[in-house]
Design a protein around this motif. Structure first.
Motif, PDB file in Angstrom:
ATOM      1  N   LEU A   1      -6.432  -0.349   2.610  1.00  0.00           N
ATOM      2  CA  LEU A   1      -5.864  -1.317   0.947  1.00  0.00           C
ATOM      3  C   LEU A   1      -6.280   0.058   0.136  1.00  0.00           C
ATOM      4  O   LEU A   1      -7.933  -0.845  -0.139  1.00  0.00           O
ATOM      5  N   THR A   2      -5.780   0.226  -1.179  1.00  0.00           N
ATOM      6  CA  THR A   2      -6.851   1.052  -1.589  1.00  0.00           C
ATOM      7  C   THR A   2      -6.744   0.118  -3.335  1.00  0.00           C
ATOM      8  O   THR A   2      -6.716   0.021  -4.236  1.00  0.00           O
ATOM      9  N   TYR A   3      -5.493  -1.511  -3.195  1.00  0.00           N
ATOM     10  CA  TYR A   3      -5.927  -1.710  -4.350  1.00  0.00           C
ATOM     11  C   TYR A   3      -6.303  -3.193  -3.734  1.00  0.00           C
ATOM     12  O   TYR A   3      -7.251  -3.128  -3.451  1.00  0.00           O
TER      13      TYR A   3
ATOM     14  N   LEU B   1       2.683   1.423  -3.599  1.00  0.00           N
ATOM     15  CA  LEU B   1       1.014   1.982  -4.514  1.00  0.00           C
ATOM     16  C   LEU B   1       1.632   3.162  -5.288  1.00  0.00           C
ATOM     17  O   LEU B   1       1.279   2.952  -6.611  1.00  0.00           O
TER      18      LEU B   1
ATOM     19  N   GLN C   1       0.775  -1.508   0.251  1.00  0.00           N
ATOM     20  CA  GLN C   1      -0.018  -0.209   0.244  1.00  0.00           C
ATOM     21  C   GLN C   1       0.899   1.474  -0.179  1.00  0.00           C
ATOM     22  O   GLN C   1       0.762   2.450  -0.685  1.00  0.00           O
TER      23      GLN C   1
ATOM     24  N   HIS D   1      -6.255  -2.236   6.406  1.00  0.00           N
ATOM     25  CA  HIS D   1      -4.743  -1.644   6.144  1.00  0.00           C
ATOM     26  C   HIS D   1      -5.389  -0.707   5.498  1.00  0.00           C
ATOM     27  O   HIS D   1      -4.539  -0.320   4.644  1.00  0.00           O
TER      28      HIS D   1
END
Length: 193
Positions: free
Chosen positions: A105-107, A75, A72, A103
């Motif tokens: 997370l953006t993926y 990223l 992240q 976390h």
């Protein structure tokens, strides 16, 4: 001998590392559900640029959590290079959602139920029966996380794949505490562009 050493030795002696996909191999296209249970197709991501594919054991694994957080952080640099990240585990959707939320997370984090895709990469192994009680003593009850009784996991692995679906870098290690450094991922991506 502790759990980590026992499992590492099992994986080394099994020869599984020699059977995994390697640099130069073309990976299979796949469609897996993300945390929102929406289908994500690899081919569509590859259309936009290289893809970093990280296989991890699950929400319960501290080494995986460190790796996911590191990805992240990397990223923005990875996206600047026109690439994307997907993380894949055999855990159920509920635990995939927990992983993303924990976390931030953006993926894409995808659920590979029964390790169908990990199996195509040659990285699936079964926890030996004599090690299962040790795992469960630590609170890691795999059937609860993966919703099956197989006790199968992927070896944590990272593959960097170019737009043609060809592996340009593969990191697979029998020692599950070792992971590919996100800084190295950025460097690899710079070299293939």
């Amino acid at each position: 001998m502790n759990f980590t050493e026992s499992l590492k030795n099992e994986l080394i002696y099994s020869g599984i590392i020699d059977q995994t996909l390697k640099v130069g191999d073309i990976i299979p296209n796949f469609i897996l559900p993300n945390a929102l249970n929406q289908p994500v197709e690899l081919q569509k991501l590859l259309f936009n640029g290289p893809v970093v594919i990280s296989f991890f054991r699950g929400y319960w694994c501290p080494f995986c959590n460190l790796e996911l957080a590191g990805l992240q952080q990397a990223l923005p640099a990875i996206k600047t290079l026109g690439a994307s990240i997907i993380a894949i585990s055999p855990q159920n959707n509920r635990h995939t959602i927990s992983t993303v939320e924990k976390h931030e997370l953006t993926y894409e984090v995808l659920s590979d139920r029964s390790n169908m895709i990990a199996r195509q990469f040659g990285i699936v192994f079964q926890i030996p029966e004599y090690l299962r009680p040790i795992l469960e003593e630590k609170g890691h009850v795999l059937p609860r996380y993966n919703e099956d009784e197989s006790f199968e996991l992927p070896i944590p692995a990272t593959f960097v794949v170019d737009r043609d679906g060809k592996i340009v870098y593969a990191f697979v290690d029998a020692d599950y505490s070792k992971r590919l450094d996100p800084i190295e991922i950025v460097s690899i991506l710079r070299n293939i562009l």
